[in-house]
Each structure stands twice: as C-alpha cells, then as structure tokens.
Design a protein around this motif. Sequence first.
Motif, mmCIF file in Angstrom:
data_model
loop_
_atom_site.group_PDB
_atom_site.id
_atom_site.type_symbol
_atom_site.label_atom_id
_atom_site.label_comp_id
_atom_site.label_asym_id
_atom_site.label_seq_id
_atom_site.Cartn_x
_atom_site.Cartn_y
_atom_site.Cartn_z
ATOM 1 N N SER A 6 28.392 32.981 41.850
ATOM 2 C CA SER A 6 29.923 32.525 42.389
ATOM 3 C C SER A 6 31.011 32.495 41.367
ATOM 4 N N GLY A 7 30.198 31.376 40.391
ATOM 5 C CA GLY A 7 31.132 30.961 39.437
ATOM 6 C C GLY A 7 31.978 32.142 38.567
ATOM 7 N N ARG A 8 31.316 32.967 38.259
ATOM 8 C CA ARG A 8 31.879 34.186 37.333
ATOM 9 C C ARG A 8 32.640 34.956 38.170
ATOM 10 N N THR A 9 31.986 35.352 39.339
ATOM 11 C CA THR A 9 32.564 36.315 40.354
ATOM 12 C C THR A 9 34.083 35.752 40.799
ATOM 13 N N SER A 10 34.026 34.487 41.282
ATOM 14 C CA SER A 10 35.572 33.667 41.589
ATOM 15 C C SER A 10 36.284 33.673 40.421
ATOM 16 N N ASP A 11 35.913 33.784 39.209
ATOM 17 C CA ASP A 11 36.947 33.560 37.948
ATOM 18 C C ASP A 11 37.314 34.849 37.615
ATOM 19 N N TRP A 12 36.522 36.150 38.153
ATOM 20 C CA TRP A 12 36.989 37.401 37.915
ATOM 21 C C TRP A 12 37.929 37.868 38.686
ATOM 22 N N ILE A 13 37.383 37.814 40.116
ATOM 23 C CA ILE A 13 38.153 38.654 41.002
ATOM 24 C C ILE A 13 38.974 37.658 41.971
ATOM 25 N N GLY A 14 38.867 36.302 41.707
ATOM 26 C CA GLY A 14 39.609 35.335 42.582
ATOM 27 C C GLY A 14 38.930 34.688 43.576
ATOM 28 N N ARG A 15 39.107 33.643 44.005
ATOM 29 C CA ARG A 15 38.598 32.792 45.104
ATOM 30 C C ARG A 15 38.582 33.372 46.401
ATOM 31 N N ARG A 16 39.684 33.899 46.722
ATOM 32 C CA ARG A 16 39.920 34.667 47.858
ATOM 33 C C ARG A 16 39.138 36.024 48.310
ATOM 34 N N TYR A 17 39.139 36.687 47.247
ATOM 35 C CA TYR A 17 38.303 37.961 47.591
ATOM 36 C C TYR A 17 36.679 37.504 47.416
ATOM 37 N N THR A 18 36.412 36.622 46.686
ATOM 38 C CA THR A 18 35.224 36.261 46.589
ATOM 39 C C THR A 18 34.446 35.669 48.019
ATOM 40 N N ILE A 19 35.412 35.081 48.686
ATOM 41 C CA ILE A 19 35.270 34.417 50.018
ATOM 42 C C ILE A 19 34.937 35.749 51.141
ATOM 43 N N ALA A 20 35.813 36.500 50.963
ATOM 44 C CA ALA A 20 35.732 37.796 51.699
ATOM 45 C C ALA A 20 34.508 38.510 51.430
ATOM 46 N N GLY B 40 39.727 37.788 58.189
ATOM 47 C CA GLY B 40 40.781 37.131 58.294
ATOM 48 C C GLY B 40 41.331 35.907 56.800
ATOM 49 N N VAL B 41 40.347 36.136 55.775
ATOM 50 C CA VAL B 41 40.444 35.418 54.483
ATOM 51 C C VAL B 41 41.498 35.924 53.855
ATOM 52 N N LEU B 42 41.771 37.290 54.014
ATOM 53 C CA LEU B 42 42.681 37.890 53.277
ATOM 54 C C LEU B 42 43.997 37.621 53.654
ATOM 55 N N ALA B 43 44.305 36.698 54.734
ATOM 56 C CA ALA B 43 45.589 36.377 55.096
ATOM 57 C C ALA B 43 46.100 35.101 54.142
ATOM 58 N N VAL B 44 45.292 34.374 53.537
ATOM 59 C CA VAL B 44 45.582 33.173 53.040
ATOM 60 C C VAL B 44 45.851 33.639 51.500
ATOM 61 N N PRO B 45 46.643 32.544 50.665
ATOM 62 C CA PRO B 45 46.769 32.973 49.480
ATOM 63 C C PRO B 45 46.060 32.802 48.351
ATOM 64 N N GLU B 46 45.909 33.271 47.221
ATOM 65 C CA GLU B 46 45.126 33.029 46.266
ATOM 66 C C GLU B 46 45.391 31.532 45.781
ATOM 67 N N SER B 47 44.159 31.085 45.108
ATOM 68 C CA SER B 47 44.272 29.430 44.500
ATOM 69 C C SER B 47 45.309 29.543 43.373
ATOM 70 N N PRO B 48 46.292 28.511 43.514
ATOM 71 C CA PRO B 48 47.237 28.663 42.420
ATOM 72 C C PRO B 48 46.749 28.136 41.133
ATOM 73 N N ARG B 49 45.471 27.442 40.974
ATOM 74 C CA ARG B 49 44.896 27.274 39.543
ATOM 75 C C ARG B 49 44.450 28.563 39.058
ATOM 76 N N TRP B 50 43.957 29.330 39.828
ATOM 77 C CA TRP B 50 43.119 30.539 39.460
ATOM 78 C C TRP B 50 44.424 31.618 38.989
ATOM 79 N N LEU B 51 45.468 31.690 39.658
ATOM 80 C CA LEU B 51 46.671 32.333 39.468
ATOM 81 C C LEU B 51 47.291 31.835 38.095
ATOM 82 N N VAL B 52 47.163 30.783 37.748
ATOM 83 C CA VAL B 52 47.765 30.125 36.608
ATOM 84 C C VAL B 52 46.939 30.485 35.272
#
Length: 516
Positions: free
Chosen positions: A90-104, A208-220
Amino acid sequence: MMNMGKEEVEAEGKNRSLEDFDPQKKPKRNNYAFACATLVSMTTILLGYDIGVMSGAAMYIQRDLKISDVKIEILLGIINLYSLVGSCLSGRTSDWIGRRYTIALAGAILFAGAILMGFSPNYAFLMFGRFVAGIGIGYGAVVASVYIAEISPASSRGFLTSFPEVFINGGILLGYISNFAFSKMKLQVGWRMMLGIGAIPAMVLAIGVLAVPESPRWLVMKGRLGEATKVLNKTSDTKEEAQQRLSDIKRAAGIAQDCNDDVVQVAKQNTGQAVWKELFLYPTPAVRHILIAALGLHFFQQSSGIDAVVLYSPRIFEKAGINSDTEILLATVAVGFVKTVFILVATFTLDRVGRRPLLLCSIGGMMLSLLTLATSLTIIDHSDHKVTWAVGLSLATVLSFVATFSIGAGPMWSVYCSEIFPLRLRAQGTAAGVVVNRVTSGVVTMTFLSLSKAITIGGAFFLFSGIALLGWIFFYTMLPETRGKTLEEMQGSFGKFWAKPNSAEVDGGNGQVQLG
C-alpha cells in the motif's frame, strides 16, 4: 530604553478593542472534509463486517463443512496475515498512483473477495476467497487512515481520523446483525449469504471514492501545486490555514516558499529502500521514538485480546452458560451495539479531551474488565451447576471491555499513528504499524481456541489482562499528547523516551521544531 518599551506596550494595549481579548471561537466543522472522510472510511466497514460476520458464520461453516476447531481458528485469523500483502504494497502503491485510486483498488479487491467467499463450495476455496479479501483489507486499512489525516484540518483531525475505527465498529455490528438475519436460512445457504452480501458496500466504495479529491500532500509531492491549493482551500477552516498548510507541505517536500506555479518540478524524494532505512536502520531520535510509539500502540491494542473477544464472542457466551443459538447471536448484537455507541463517544471527545487521557483511561478499563471476565469464567468452569450471577457478570464484562476499548485504544491506532509520522515517512510508517497490528491480531485469533484448551478460557483472559497492564505502562511513558498540533509540527513532541502530556521540543520559543 525600558521606559520606551513600557510606553509602547501600554499604547498597543489601548489601541486594541475588547473583541481582541475574547477567547478564540472554535471554527465550524468543515463539511467537505467530513464528507471525504466518511466516504473513504467505508473501506474499513468491510474489515469490521468480516470480523463480525465470521464470528457467527463460523458456527454454521463448521457444521456444514464438518471441520475441526483448529481449522476454524485458522480460517478466522488467517485473513490478518493475508492482509499483510496489501499492507506491504500500500505504501508504494499510494505514493505511485495516489491515495484515492489506491482506495478504489482496495474496494475492487474486496468486492472480488466477498463474491468468492459467498460462492465457496469447500474449505480450500473459502480460504482462497479470504486471501483475496485480506489483500483488499490490507490496502484499505493503511491508505484510508493516511488519506484522512492528510486531508483533515487541525481543528477536527482527531474527529475525522477516528472515522475508520467508527466504521470498523459499524461493520462489526452489521456483521452480527447479518448473522442473526440469515441464521434461520438453510444451513448450506445461510453462511454463504452472510459472507457474499459484503460485496455490496465494496462495490459502492470502489465507485464512490472517485468522487473525492486527491490528497493535497500527495499532489504537492508530485508538483501539482495548483490542484493542491484548491483541495486545501476546500478542506481548511480558513484561507489562512490553507496557506499555512500549503507552506508546511512545500517545506517538507523541498519546494521553495516563493514558488507558486500550478505545476513544478519536484526533486526526487526518499522512497522505497531509502525510506525503510531511515525508519529502521538510521532513524533520528525523534523518528525512532515515533516508530516505537506507533508499533507499540498497534501491538498492545491487539495483544490485549480485542479480536479474540469480538470473533469468539459466541464461544465465550457458550462457555458462560448460554446455549441457544438465537440467544448467543442476540448477545453478539449487543456487543456490536455497545462497541459502536462508545466509539461514537470517543469520536466526539478526541479533540476536546486529548489522545493521552482517553488512551490511558481506556486501557485501564480494559484491564479491569478482562480481570473480572477471567474470574467469572473461572468460577463457571469450576462449578458443577449454573452460576447465574457469574453468567450475568461475564456478559456485563464483555460489554464493558468492548466499551472501554472503543473510547481510546480502538480509534487511537488510526488517529495517533497517522498523524505522528513526518510526510516523507508517513505511508511506509503507517504500513509498518498496520503490519504489526494484523500480525498480532492473526496470532491471537489463530491460537485463541487452542490457548483456551491449554490454560482454560479464564486463564486466557488472565493473560490478556496482564498484557493490558504492560500496555498501560508503555502508553504512559512513551506516548506524548499530540492534540492541536499540525502534522508538520508533530515530530517536536518526540525524541525523549518519557512522554509528557504536552511535551514539545521547541527552540527558544520561536516555533523552530528540533528534529533530533
């Protein structure tokens, strides 16, 4: 010179209005952040549902498939070890594709796992279905907590980051209700319906999780400052707080403060092996303290026996003298209801009371409940007739145990551990904590029936009460208060191995955090 300073202070005091001396008003709760946290937390409702539904379904699975107690405890506990696959990725996946898509992704895997378990023709296929569901649980348990911590304003971070534990408890209650609802169906159909219906919330989560925004920290971290600014403006209490949060994240990411382009080039951060080395091989005193505190919290939360009580509550009630399936399942519904009510109490008090007071009160109450439960079960075990008062006391102490767990130790893993790690280590640090949590839970749940046979069920709970005592000592000495601090200020509270309620290592009062 001193007289001039005094006159300036007096003049400044005269110029200030009465409103300047009023206590600062608490900001209104951010509804956008609340909605995002609610939707993302649905990933943990499936973990709770699996725990709750398997406690009752196990009775019918054992009767239908004619398997031993050892196979049952392996079936119930093995999902915690399966979830390590998802937790480690999960750590590497969420850093790669983002928190939102990892939850999806977690929602899609959980959907597949529920379908496979619902159509299981035999024990081996059922174990495969639990393997798939376990991967989804591992992904969801880590990333949901990280996402919520990163999107929450400081004023309500404790409230929002407790949502995963709230939803776990809601899932446990739904699992217990599902047990009761389908218990009257044909044996071969009932337990499969209990397991398969979990596909519905998994599907809702994945879409449903596709409706939420991406984490601001990941975006930065990806250099997408324009998108991060928009998300921070929506999820902060004020514009000033949004700017401050952006400034803190930019500093942590190594981006110049005067850089305001929508998209920027970000220097490659420590990831992969470098992050794990910083966590485990070459940590600063502050990072070492954070790691020990996080892993210890996860270990003692599970080693005190909460999953054994929740998963094997039908067995505990049967040992206590309740024999009817209907009465046993109703008693488990009561356990789920009490657990859910008290986690809601914790949710609304975390940001008012603080982390330390709730945690210490919680583990103390758990210790007393476990000691009383062990005593009452031992009395029942050594009696040749039904001891009514001991039966009632056993039920009451099971309820008091889950209640005291839920006011502190329950939500604290998602709240405390997701906020203390620095940004560069947060995903991997949270994943390491979840690994300890799931391994400990797996060991407890996969050995509880065998342990109960070896030292009696009362002896097992005496053991758990002793572990709870050690946990109280650990929490008192190692876990400082973190309420009200921003995520980037958090490391300043760590580095000395004797926790204080409001310890903070600050350089000369100028706000410069010392990182060890």
